[in-house]
Design a protein around this motif. Structure first.
Motif, PDB file in Angstrom:
ATOM      1  N   THR A   1       0.809  -1.215   0.000  1.00 56.43           N
ATOM      2  CA  THR A   1       0.000   0.000   0.000  1.00 56.43           C
ATOM      3  C   THR A   1       0.842   1.264   0.000  1.00 56.43           C
ATOM      4  O   THR A   1       0.333   2.348  -0.300  1.00 56.43           O
ATOM      5  CB  THR A   1      -0.945   0.009   1.221  1.00 56.43           C
ATOM      6  N   SER A   2       2.125   1.132   0.326  1.00 61.31           N
ATOM      7  CA  SER A   2       3.016   2.304   0.363  1.00 61.31           C
ATOM      8  C   SER A   2       3.776   2.507  -0.940  1.00 61.31           C
ATOM      9  O   SER A   2       4.529   3.473  -1.073  1.00 61.31           O
ATOM     10  CB  SER A   2       4.022   2.156   1.513  1.00 61.31           C
ATOM     11  N   LEU A   3       3.590   1.606  -1.910  1.00 60.90           N
ATOM     12  CA  LEU A   3       4.379   1.683  -3.138  1.00 60.90           C
ATOM     13  C   LEU A   3       4.100   2.962  -3.920  1.00 60.90           C
ATOM     14  O   LEU A   3       5.022   3.588  -4.461  1.00 60.90           O
ATOM     15  CB  LEU A   3       4.122   0.456  -4.016  1.00 60.90           C
ATOM     16  N   HIS A   4       2.845   3.383  -3.990  1.00 55.46           N
ATOM     17  CA  HIS A   4       2.520   4.601  -4.729  1.00 55.46           C
ATOM     18  C   HIS A   4       3.240   5.813  -4.129  1.00 55.46           C
ATOM     19  O   HIS A   4       3.731   6.686  -4.857  1.00 55.46           O
ATOM     20  CB  HIS A   4       1.009   4.831  -4.742  1.00 55.46           C
ATOM     21  N   LYS A   5       3.307   5.846  -2.824  1.00 55.15           N
ATOM     22  CA  LYS A   5       3.985   6.957  -2.158  1.00 55.15           C
ATOM     23  C   LYS A   5       5.468   6.982  -2.524  1.00 55.15           C
ATOM     24  O   LYS A   5       6.059   8.060  -2.716  1.00 55.15           O
ATOM     25  CB  LYS A   5       3.804   6.839  -0.647  1.00 55.15           C
ATOM     26  N   VAL A   6       6.077   5.797  -2.627  1.00 51.96           N
ATOM     27  CA  VAL A   6       7.493   5.715  -3.010  1.00 51.96           C
ATOM     28  C   VAL A   6       7.690   6.285  -4.407  1.00 51.96           C
ATOM     29  O   VAL A   6       8.634   7.041  -4.668  1.00 51.96           O
ATOM     30  CB  VAL A   6       7.988   4.257  -2.935  1.00 51.96           C
ATOM     31  N   TYR A   7       6.785   5.942  -5.347  1.00 50.09           N
ATOM     32  CA  TYR A   7       6.897   6.450  -6.711  1.00 50.09           C
ATOM     33  C   TYR A   7       6.635   7.953  -6.772  1.00 50.09           C
ATOM     34  O   TYR A   7       7.205   8.661  -7.607  1.00 50.09           O
ATOM     35  CB  TYR A   7       5.922   5.713  -7.629  1.00 50.09           C
ATOM     36  N   GLU A   8       5.778   8.453  -5.897  1.00 47.90           N
ATOM     37  CA  GLU A   8       5.453   9.879  -5.914  1.00 47.90           C
ATOM     38  C   GLU A   8       6.505  10.736  -5.221  1.00 47.90           C
ATOM     39  O   GLU A   8       6.881  11.803  -5.711  1.00 47.90           O
ATOM     40  CB  GLU A   8       4.096  10.107  -5.232  1.00 47.90           C
ATOM     41  N   LYS A   9       6.987  10.264  -4.061  1.00 51.34           N
ATOM     42  CA  LYS A   9       7.820  11.115  -3.220  1.00 51.34           C
ATOM     43  C   LYS A   9       9.188  10.528  -2.890  1.00 51.34           C
ATOM     44  O   LYS A   9      10.019  11.204  -2.289  1.00 51.34           O
ATOM     45  CB  LYS A   9       7.088  11.404  -1.906  1.00 51.34           C
ATOM     46  N   GLY A  10       9.462   9.275  -3.289  1.00 50.96           N
ATOM     47  CA  GLY A  10      10.732   8.646  -2.944  1.00 50.96           C
ATOM     48  C   GLY A  10      10.771   8.220  -1.484  1.00 50.96           C
ATOM     49  O   GLY A  10       9.772   8.298  -0.760  1.00 50.96           O
ATOM     50  N   ILE A  11      11.936   7.769  -1.046  1.00 55.28           N
ATOM     51  CA  ILE A  11      12.148   7.425   0.356  1.00 55.28           C
ATOM     52  C   ILE A  11      13.443   8.075   0.825  1.00 55.28           C
ATOM     53  O   ILE A  11      14.352   8.324   0.031  1.00 55.28           O
ATOM     54  CB  ILE A  11      12.246   5.901   0.581  1.00 55.28           C
ATOM     55  N   ASN A  12      13.526   8.339   2.095  1.00 57.45           N
ATOM     56  CA  ASN A  12      14.729   8.934   2.667  1.00 57.45           C
ATOM     57  C   ASN A  12      15.675   7.850   3.175  1.00 57.45           C
ATOM     58  O   ASN A  12      15.258   6.911   3.857  1.00 57.45           O
ATOM     59  CB  ASN A  12      14.370   9.873   3.825  1.00 57.45           C
ATOM     60  N   LEU A  13      16.939   7.998   2.839  1.00 54.98           N
ATOM     61  CA  LEU A  13      18.017   7.166   3.384  1.00 54.98           C
ATOM     62  C   LEU A  13      19.211   8.085   3.620  1.00 54.98           C
ATOM     63  O   LEU A  13      19.400   9.063   2.890  1.00 54.98           O
ATOM     64  CB  LEU A  13      18.396   6.042   2.416  1.00 54.98           C
ATOM     65  N   PRO A  14      20.053   7.769   4.608  1.00 52.01           N
ATOM     66  CA  PRO A  14      21.184   8.657   4.902  1.00 52.01           C
ATOM     67  C   PRO A  14      22.258   8.606   3.819  1.00 52.01           C
ATOM     68  O   PRO A  14      22.519   7.546   3.234  1.00 52.01           O
ATOM     69  CB  PRO A  14      21.714   8.136   6.236  1.00 52.01           C
ATOM     70  N   ALA A  15      22.878   9.747   3.570  1.00 47.93           N
ATOM     71  CA  ALA A  15      23.983   9.809   2.608  1.00 47.93           C
ATOM     72  C   ALA A  15      25.126   8.894   3.014  1.00 47.93           C
ATOM     73  O   ALA A  15      25.895   8.423   2.164  1.00 47.93           O
ATOM     74  CB  ALA A  15      24.484  11.249   2.484  1.00 47.93           C
ATOM     75  N   SER A  16      25.218   8.596   4.311  1.00 49.54           N
ATOM     76  CA  SER A  16      26.299   7.735   4.810  1.00 49.54           C
ATOM     77  C   SER A  16      26.195   6.309   4.294  1.00 49.54           C
ATOM     78  O   SER A  16      27.125   5.523   4.459  1.00 49.54           O
ATOM     79  CB  SER A  16      26.309   7.728   6.342  1.00 49.54           C
ATOM     80  N   LEU A  17      25.073   5.970   3.651  1.00 49.53           N
ATOM     81  CA  LEU A  17      24.955   4.648   3.031  1.00 49.53           C
ATOM     82  C   LEU A  17      26.106   4.411   2.056  1.00 49.53           C
ATOM     83  O   LEU A  17      26.543   3.280   1.863  1.00 49.53           O
ATOM     84  CB  LEU A  17      23.611   4.537   2.318  1.00 49.53           C
ATOM     85  N   PHE A  18      26.603   5.497   1.458  1.00 52.61           N
ATOM     86  CA  PHE A  18      27.700   5.371   0.497  1.00 52.61           C
ATOM     87  C   PHE A  18      29.060   5.640   1.132  1.00 52.61           C
ATOM     88  O   PHE A  18      30.048   5.873   0.425  1.00 52.61           O
ATOM     89  CB  PHE A  18      27.455   6.292  -0.694  1.00 52.61           C
ATOM     90  N   ALA A  19      29.109   5.588   2.467  1.00 56.48           N
ATOM     91  CA  ALA A  19      30.378   5.703   3.194  1.00 56.48           C
ATOM     92  C   ALA A  19      30.563   4.505   4.112  1.00 56.48           C
ATOM     93  O   ALA A  19      31.284   4.577   5.104  1.00 56.48           O
ATOM     94  CB  ALA A  19      30.409   6.996   3.999  1.00 56.48           C
ATOM     95  N   LEU A  20      29.912   3.384   3.761  1.00 55.14           N
ATOM     96  CA  LEU A  20      29.991   2.184   4.587  1.00 55.14           C
ATOM     97  C   LEU A  20      31.139   1.301   4.142  1.00 55.14           C
ATOM     98  O   LEU A  20      31.378   1.111   2.941  1.00 55.14           O
ATOM     99  CB  LEU A  20      28.682   1.398   4.498  1.00 55.14           C
ATOM    100  N   ASP A  21      31.855   0.730   5.105  1.00 56.65           N
ATOM    101  CA  ASP A  21      32.886  -0.246   4.762  1.00 56.65           C
ATOM    102  C   ASP A  21      32.229  -1.605   4.545  1.00 56.65           C
ATOM    103  O   ASP A  21      31.003  -1.754   4.591  1.00 56.65           O
ATOM    104  CB  ASP A  21      33.975  -0.287   5.833  1.00 56.65           C
ATOM    105  N   ILE A  22      33.043  -2.621   4.322  1.00 60.27           N
ATOM    106  CA  ILE A  22      32.524  -3.941   3.971  1.00 60.27           C
ATOM    107  C   ILE A  22      31.723  -4.556   5.112  1.00 60.27           C
ATOM    108  O   ILE A  22      30.895  -5.442   4.908  1.00 60.27           O
ATOM    109  CB  ILE A  22      33.683  -4.879   3.541  1.00 60.27           C
ATOM    110  N   ASN A  23      31.911  -4.059   6.340  1.00 64.20           N
ATOM    111  CA  ASN A  23      31.167  -4.558   7.495  1.00 64.20           C
ATOM    112  C   ASN A  23      29.929  -3.713   7.805  1.00 64.20           C
ATOM    113  O   ASN A  23      29.236  -3.973   8.794  1.00 64.20           O
ATOM    114  CB  ASN A  23      32.073  -4.602   8.729  1.00 64.20           C
ATOM    115  N   GLY A  24      29.662  -2.694   6.990  1.00 68.95           N
ATOM    116  CA  GLY A  24      28.480  -1.880   7.191  1.00 68.95           C
ATOM    117  C   GLY A  24      28.654  -0.764   8.198  1.00 68.95           C
ATOM    118  O   GLY A  24      27.666  -0.176   8.646  1.00 68.95           O
ATOM    119  N   SER A  25      29.892  -0.436   8.541  1.00 71.77           N
ATOM    120  CA  SER A  25      30.166   0.661   9.475  1.00 71.77           C
ATOM    121  C   SER A  25      30.518   1.925   8.693  1.00 71.77           C
ATOM    122  O   SER A  25      31.241   1.861   7.693  1.00 71.77           O
ATOM    123  CB  SER A  25      31.327   0.292  10.403  1.00 71.77           C
ATOM    124  N   THR A  26      30.028   3.064   9.181  1.00 77.16           N
ATOM    125  CA  THR A  26      30.321   4.340   8.517  1.00 77.16           C
ATOM    126  C   THR A  26      31.778   4.725   8.721  1.00 77.16           C
ATOM    127  O   THR A  26      32.283   4.716   9.845  1.00 77.16           O
ATOM    128  CB  THR A  26      29.421   5.460   9.080  1.00 77.16           C
TER     129      THR A  26
END
Length: 458
Positions: A45-70
Motif C-alpha cells: 500500500t506504500s508503493l505509490h507513495k514511493v513512486y510519488e515522493k521517494g524514500i529517505n536514506l542517509p547519505a552515509s549509506l555510500f560511506a559504509l565499509d565492507i562490514n556496514g560501518s560508517t
C-alpha cells in the motif's frame, strides 16, 4: 539525470500491482560502494507513495565499509549530521522475488539530493557521469557481464568454506574440469531455478557453465545497449543467486579468492560501441586495422593501473592473480587470447568487441564499468595507440606490472589525472578513505598463520 514524470512511474506501479495482487511487500534496494544491497521493506500500500515522493536514506549509506560501518573520514557521516538524501525508483526494475515464502517484490532505487539532483556518491551516478560523455559523442555502449561464483556449504569448517554436498550423490565435489556437464547435473535444480528466477525478474541470463573449480559456476548475461542497465542486472543477479541457493540449503560466495590453490571468481565485461545508426564501430574483418578498436584498447590499457582499485577493491582481490588461473597481471591485449587483460573475440566482423578480464566478482559493477568506459572514452578521444597484441602465453612474455595489492592500487587511483577527469575527485576521495580504513583494520589484525609461524618459534 531527471526523475521520470510521476505519471509514468505511477503507471508502472499500478500495472504491477494489478498484475500481482498477491504481493504483500516490496523491498526497496540500493547498492552501496561495495555493491552490497541495502534498503527498506514496505507494504504494498506504500508503493505509490514511493513512486510519488521517494524514500529517505542517509547519505552515509555510500560511506559504509565492507562490514556496514560508517567511515567518518569520508565526511558523509557525523560531519553532516548523518543527514538524509532522497531515493527514487529506477524505471523497469520492479519485479517479484521468486524465493520469498510471503509474496514480495523488489525495486531498485538511486539517491538524489533533496533538491532533485543526483547524489554524487551513488556509484550508479558515478557511472552515469561517464556514460554522458559518450552521449555527447552520439555513441551508445553495449555491454554484458559474465559472473563467476561458488556454491558453498551453509556450515563452514573452522571458519573456512567448503563445497556443498551434491543433492544427487551426497558427495562433495572435487572436480576441476571446466565445462563438465556432469557437474551441472549434480546441482541442476538450483542452477535451473537461478535461470528461471532470472527470467521471471527480467534479468537476461541465458546460460550457466561449470568453471574450473569444485562447485564453481559462471552465469552469462546478454548484451544490452545500456551500460547502467547491464550493471543493474549484475547487482540483481547476485542477489538472486544468493537467495535461490539458500532455498536449496546451500550458500554462495562471490569472494574473489575463497580457496587457496583454486580459481578465483571473476567478473568479465564485454563492451562494444554503437554509432548513432546503431552500428558497432569496432566491426572489422581485420580488428588490428580498426582505428576505433585500437584507440579504445589503448585508452583502457593506459588507465588500467589506476583502475585496479575499482576492479579489485578488497585485500582478498589480489590473491586471485596467477597464470594458472587465467587472471592477467599486466596491461596487454590480444585476439582470441584468454591470457591477456583485454581479449578481442573475433567470431564475426560485426561481433568484434572488448572483453575486459581483470576484475573480480567482488567488484561493484557500476564502478567497474565506470573505470573501463573512462578508459575507452580516453582512448577514442585522444587516439591512444596500444602496444602490439600478444600471441601465445602472455604470462611468459610480460612481467607482472599491475598493482598487486590494495594499498598500491589506491595510490595509483588517487594520483590518476586521467580518471579524475571522468570520476568526481570528491568520490575518489570517499572511495579511497573507505578502503584505506578497511586496509588499516586488516593490517592491525593477527592471522592464524602468524600464530602458527611465530608464537613458539621466535
Amino acid at each position: 539525470m531527471s526523475v521520470p514524470p510521476r505519471a509514468v512511474q505511477l503507471n508502472e506501479a499500478n500495472a504491477f500491482l494489478k498484475e500481482h495482487p498477491e504481493v504483500l511487500y516490496v523491498d526497496l534496494l540500493i547498492a552501496d560502494m561495495n555493491g552490497v544491497v541495502r534498503g527498506k521493506r514496505i507494504e504494498r500500500t506504500s508503493l505509490h507513495k514511493v513512486y510519488e515522493k521517494g524514500i529517505n536514506l542517509p547519505a552515509s549509506l555510500f560511506a559504509l565499509d565492507i562490514n556496514g560501518s560508517t567511515v567518518e573520514s569520508t565526511g558523509l557521516g557525523l560531519d553532516i549530521g548523518d543527514a538524509d538524501r532522497i531515493c527514487y525508483p529506477i524505471p523497469d526494475t520492479l519485479s517479484n522475488e521468486p524465493w520469498q515464502k510471503r509474496p514480495t517484490a523488489q525495486l531498485l532505487m538511486t539517491m538524489h539530493e533533496l533538491e532533485g539532483e543526483p547524489f554524487f556518491a551513488d556509484p550508479r551516478e558515478v557511472l552515469r557521469q561517464v556514460v554522458s560523455k559518450f552521449d555527447e559523442l552520439g555513441l551508445t555502449i553495449c555491454a554484458a557481464f559474465e559472473l563467476e561464483f561458488y556454491l558453498i556449504d551453509q556450515e563452514n569448517v573452522n571458519g573456512r568454506p567448503q563445497p556443498p554436498r551434491s543433492p544427487i550423490s551426497g558427495k562433495r565435489p572435487h572436480s576441476t574440469q571446466v565445462y563438465l556437464i556432469d557437474d551441472l547435473d549434480e546441482y541442476v535444480d538450483c542452477l535451473q531455478d537461478i535461470l528461471e528466477g532470472a527470467k521471471e525478474q527480467g534479468i537476461p541470463a541465458d546460460a550457466i557453465v561449470k568453471e574450473s573449480a569444485p562447485a564453481q559456476f559462471e552465469v552469462n548475461l546478454h548484451h544490452v545497449a545500456d551500460p547502467m542497465k547491464a550493471c543493474d542486472y549484475a547487482v540483481l543477479l547476485k542477489r538472486l543467486i544468493k537467495n535461490i541457493a539458500y532455498d536449496h540449503e546451500m550458500d554462495t560466495t562471490f569472494m574473489a579468492k575463497p580457496y587457496p590453490g583454486q580459481a578465483g571468481n571473476g567478473l568479465h565485461v564485454h563492451i562494444s560501441v554503437l554509432d548513432k545508426d546503431g552500428r558497432n564501430i569496432f566491426t572489422s574483418e581485420d580488428p588490428e586495422q580498426n582505428a576505433a578498436l585500437r584507440h579504445a584498447i589503448g585508452g583502457v590499457l593506459e588507465t588500467l593501473p589506476a583502475s585496479m582499485a575499482f576492479l579489485c577493491p578488497n585485500v582478498n582481490s589480489y590473491r586471485r592473480f596467477g597464470a594458472q588461473f587465467y587472471v592477467p597481471n599486466s596491461p596487454c591485449w590480444g585476439l582470441d587470447n584468454r591470457t591477456v587483460a583485454l581479449r578481442v573475440p573475433t567470431g564475426t566482423p560485426d561481433a568484434v568487441r572488448l572483453e575486459h578480464r581483470v576484475a573480480g566478482a567482488d567488484a561493484n559493477p557500476y564502478l567497474l564499468m565506470a573505470a573501463v568506459l573512462a578508459g575507452v572514452h580516453h582512448g577514442l578521444t585522444n587516439k591512444v595507440e596500444p602496444n602490439e597484441p600478444v600471441e601465445g602465453n602472455s604470462y611468459e612474455q610480460n612481467e607482472q606490472s599491475l598493482p598487486n595489492n590494495l594499498r598500491d592500487a589506491l595510490r595509483e587511483l588517487d594520483d590518476s589525472e586521467i580518471l579524475a577527469r571522468y570520476i568526481d575527485p570528491k568520490y575518489i576521495d570517499i572511495f579511497v578513505a573507505c578502503k584505506e580504513s578497511e586496509l588499516e583494520e586488516f593490517e592491525h589484525s593477527i592471522s592464524d598463520l602468524e600464530y602458527n609461524w611465530y608464537l613458539h618459534t621466535v
